[in-house]
Design a protein around this motif. Structure first.
Motif, PDB file in Angstrom:
ATOM      1  N   PRO A 106      -2.369   3.219 -23.815  1.00  0.00           N
ATOM      2  CA  PRO A 106      -1.460   4.593 -23.196  1.00  0.00           C
ATOM      3  C   PRO A 106      -0.172   3.407 -22.568  1.00  0.00           C
ATOM      4  CG  PRO A 106      -3.474   5.083 -21.502  1.00  0.00           C
ATOM      5  CD  PRO A 106      -3.625   3.674 -22.702  1.00  0.00           C
ATOM      6  N   TYR A 107       1.040   3.567 -22.299  1.00  0.00           N
ATOM      7  CA  TYR A 107       1.706   3.296 -21.477  1.00  0.00           C
ATOM      8  C   TYR A 107       2.025   3.782 -20.333  1.00  0.00           C
ATOM      9  CZ  TYR A 107       6.392   2.132 -19.659  1.00  0.00           C
ATOM     10  OH  TYR A 107       7.705   2.134 -19.205  1.00  0.00           O
ATOM     11  N   SER A 108       1.911   3.166 -19.066  1.00  0.00           N
ATOM     12  CA  SER A 108       1.919   3.701 -17.983  1.00  0.00           C
ATOM     13  C   SER A 108       2.907   3.794 -17.123  1.00  0.00           C
ATOM     14  CB  SER A 108       0.016   3.656 -17.780  1.00  0.00           C
ATOM     15  OG  SER A 108      -0.126   2.405 -17.133  1.00  0.00           O
ATOM     16  N   GLN A 109       3.694   2.859 -17.357  1.00  0.00           N
ATOM     17  CA  GLN A 109       4.136   2.273 -15.980  1.00  0.00           C
ATOM     18  C   GLN A 109       5.328   1.074 -16.625  1.00  0.00           C
ATOM     19  OE1 GLN A 109       4.737  -1.111 -14.553  1.00  0.00           O
ATOM     20  NE2 GLN A 109       3.789  -1.897 -16.213  1.00  0.00           N
ATOM     21  N   CYS A 110       6.475   1.172 -15.264  1.00  0.00           N
ATOM     22  CA  CYS A 110       7.767   0.825 -16.496  1.00  0.00           C
ATOM     23  C   CYS A 110       8.128  -0.030 -15.165  1.00  0.00           C
ATOM     24  CB  CYS A 110       8.812   1.888 -15.732  1.00  0.00           C
ATOM     25  SG  CYS A 110       9.722   2.136 -14.581  1.00  0.00           S
ATOM     26  N   VAL A 111       7.550  -0.480 -13.580  1.00  0.00           N
ATOM     27  CA  VAL A 111       7.225  -1.398 -13.273  1.00  0.00           C
ATOM     28  C   VAL A 111       7.408  -3.218 -13.466  1.00  0.00           C
ATOM     29  CG1 VAL A 111       7.087  -2.371 -10.830  1.00  0.00           C
ATOM     30  CG2 VAL A 111       6.882   0.328 -11.562  1.00  0.00           C
ATOM     31  N   ASP A 112       6.522  -3.569 -14.155  1.00  0.00           N
ATOM     32  CA  ASP A 112       6.684  -5.001 -14.483  1.00  0.00           C
ATOM     33  C   ASP A 112       6.415  -4.923 -16.740  1.00  0.00           C
ATOM     34  OD1 ASP A 112       5.538  -7.351 -14.778  1.00  0.00           O
ATOM     35  OD2 ASP A 112       4.087  -7.415 -13.052  1.00  0.00           O
ATOM     36  N   LEU A 168      11.411  -0.099  -2.920  1.00  0.00           N
ATOM     37  CA  LEU A 168      10.375   0.635  -3.193  1.00  0.00           C
ATOM     38  C   LEU A 168       9.584  -0.598  -3.821  1.00  0.00           C
ATOM     39  CD1 LEU A 168      12.183   3.064  -5.544  1.00  0.00           C
ATOM     40  CD2 LEU A 168      10.495   3.273  -3.904  1.00  0.00           C
ATOM     41  N   LYS A 169       9.382  -1.287  -4.117  1.00  0.00           N
ATOM     42  CA  LYS A 169       8.481  -2.696  -4.357  1.00  0.00           C
ATOM     43  C   LYS A 169       7.345  -2.478  -3.527  1.00  0.00           C
ATOM     44  CE  LYS A 169      11.670  -6.038  -6.323  1.00  0.00           C
ATOM     45  NZ  LYS A 169      12.066  -8.139  -5.741  1.00  0.00           N
ATOM     46  N   PRO A 170       7.159  -2.543  -2.439  1.00  0.00           N
ATOM     47  CA  PRO A 170       5.678  -2.796  -1.587  1.00  0.00           C
ATOM     48  C   PRO A 170       5.364  -1.115  -2.132  1.00  0.00           C
ATOM     49  CG  PRO A 170       7.752  -2.769   0.632  1.00  0.00           C
ATOM     50  CD  PRO A 170       8.058  -2.841  -1.241  1.00  0.00           C
ATOM     51  N   LYS A 171       5.548  -0.269  -2.473  1.00  0.00           N
ATOM     52  CA  LYS A 171       4.790   0.572  -2.509  1.00  0.00           C
ATOM     53  C   LYS A 171       4.269   0.664  -4.459  1.00  0.00           C
ATOM     54  CE  LYS A 171       5.954   6.140  -4.225  1.00  0.00           C
ATOM     55  NZ  LYS A 171       6.530   6.992  -4.263  1.00  0.00           N
ATOM     56  N   TYR A 172       4.992  -0.147  -5.073  1.00  0.00           N
ATOM     57  CA  TYR A 172       4.553   0.131  -6.318  1.00  0.00           C
ATOM     58  C   TYR A 172       3.375  -0.876  -6.833  1.00  0.00           C
ATOM     59  CZ  TYR A 172       7.841   3.182  -7.958  1.00  0.00           C
ATOM     60  OH  TYR A 172       8.780   4.419  -7.613  1.00  0.00           O
ATOM     61  N   GLN A 173       3.845  -2.160  -5.716  1.00  0.00           N
ATOM     62  CA  GLN A 173       2.723  -3.079  -5.831  1.00  0.00           C
ATOM     63  C   GLN A 173       1.439  -2.543  -5.356  1.00  0.00           C
ATOM     64  OE1 GLN A 173       4.801  -6.665  -3.293  1.00  0.00           O
ATOM     65  NE2 GLN A 173       6.364  -6.653  -5.451  1.00  0.00           N
ATOM     66  N   LYS A 174       1.211  -1.615  -4.768  1.00  0.00           N
ATOM     67  CA  LYS A 174      -0.066  -1.068  -4.345  1.00  0.00           C
ATOM     68  C   LYS A 174      -0.431  -0.919  -5.544  1.00  0.00           C
ATOM     69  CE  LYS A 174       0.734   1.731  -1.663  1.00  0.00           C
ATOM     70  NZ  LYS A 174       1.067   3.089  -0.439  1.00  0.00           N
TER      71      LYS A 174
END
Length: 406
Positions: free
Chosen positions: A221-227, A275-281
């Protein structure tokens, strides 16, 4: 189209041909891949289809998405009749479905599988996935519902998700009409269908008017758009069939977004600082096991945030599109999962990160990793012959084994 415009487009044919050859020549087949020539031939044919689609779109003959859909339906012949299954085309409210019911008599009720096909929200169909759904129905002795959700761009995102929720809820409420135990219903899908599988599971997790889903099956699956620079994106960026640029190209087309932001997305310019700290979790190469970095990985350089880019692609952060970004309270309510990843797939690490997220919340995960797998190998396996790959056969067997335990 005026004659001068047609002449101008014709003059661009050599340029398009050179561009196509250059893109094809950059493809890398893994040196240790046992079916190297077969993968190279398959990629050549697939890439030719994409090249023709882009050319016809460019000269105004037919939009690329419609050409590719037509081509897919032409090259996938209808399978022969199946004496072991009863197959019906139905409508669950406003959604087309095809239901596969085994003829074999059993004591009690069967499990039910709701299948969402792949295709980046723009391609794929009940017809294209006929063999996949027949295989799952026969091998696991289950009732399978194949969902013919409406496609973009005619039906913009999130229509695809909404149709999948509608079909799943309808089936859960009427399961006994098809000899299915309502407490043994599983969502399943590959690629963007895997994304839909978990997005539907997330959406139904807090529904008290429905039984709880038994499980979710996520096939690469594709699951994220962050990295978009995780190890798997770096290692597999030129490995067929889902090249790195093609992944983001199709994703942006699904959302009807400006393709000019692709480079900024690869650089990570779309992530707001707050939002970076949240998504980096949840999204970090630090959570990818070391053995998946041995083929090479370089941490990405930091680039400044662009509010303009974020505004353009903000909908990518919706958990319907990027389910890894769902809140903890949503993840807590999910059923157990089967997650399949492929070594030679840019989306490998999306699956690994989602696996970790579920396990961190105490959710049981059965993980299948195909060491010679690539994106699409499970889908291709059901066709056999020249486009069937050994890794895909193994994946289908592991999925069937998991289903029989549900």
């Amino acid at each position: 189209m005026a004659a001068s415009a047609r002449t101008k487009d014709v003059r661009k044919i050599p340029l398009l041909a050179v561009s196509y050859y250059y893109e094809h020549s950059r493809v890398e087949i893994p040196p240790g891949f046992s079916q190297r020539l077969k993968l190279y031939i398959f990629h050549y044919i697939l890439n030719l289809g994409f090249g023709l689609a882009q050319f016809f779109d460019h000269v105004g003959i037919i939009p690329d998405v419609y050409f590719l859909r037509t081509l897919m339906n032409l090259v996938i012949p209808p399978p022969l009749k199946d004496k072991h299954l009863i197959i019906k085309d139905l409508r669950f409210e406003e959604v087309d479905v095809r239901i596969y019911q085994p003829k074999m008599s059993i004591t009690g009720q069967r499990r039910g599988i709701v299948y969402f096909h792949g295709g980046a929200g723009q391609f794929g169909s009940i017809h294209a996935y006929e063999r996949t759904c027949r295989y799952l129905a026969r091998k696991s002795n289950s009732v399978v519902v194949s969902v013919g959700y409406r496609l973009a761009p005619e039906h913009p995102y999130p229509t695809q998700f909404e149709d999948c929720v509608t079909a799943t809820v309808h089936f859960m409420r009427t399961a006994q009409d098809y000899g299915v135990d309502p407490s043994r219903i599983i969502t399943c899908g590959d690629s963007s269908g895997g994304t839909l599988s978990t997005a539907v599971a997330q959406a139904l997790g807090n529904r008290r008017d429905l039984p709880k889903l038994r499980a979710q099956i996520l096939i690469y699956p594709y699951s994220q758009c962050v990295d978009f620079n995780l190890p798997s994106y770096q290692q597999n960026k030129r490995i067929p069939v889902l090249l790195k640029e093609r992944t983001l190209y199709l994703g942006l087309k699904h959302l009807n977004k400006d393709l000019s932001v692709m480079e900024a997305l690869f650089k990570g310019c779309h992530i707001p600082e707050d939002l970076k700290p949240k998504y980096q979790k949840w999204v970090s190469s630090d959570y990818i096991p070391h053995e998946f970095k041995t083929r090479g990985y370089e941490p990405s350089a930091t680039h400044p945030f662009s509010k303009e880019v974020y505004t353009e692609v903000k909908s990518m952060f919706d958990p319907v599109y990027s389910p890894l970004l769902a809140e903890d309270s949503v993840i807590d309510r999910l059923p157990e999962a089967f997650i399949l990843t492929c070594e030679y797939d840019v989306l490998r690490d999306d699956g690994l990160l989602y696996k970790k997220r579920l396990e961190d919340h105490g959710i049981k995960v059965t993980w299948c990793h195909l060491q010679e797998g690539f994106h699409g190998s499970v889908f291709l396996a059901v066709f056999g012959g020249i486009i069937g790959f050994q890794s895909g056969y193994k994946g289908l067997q592991e999925i069937s084994n998991f289903l029989r335990l549900m």
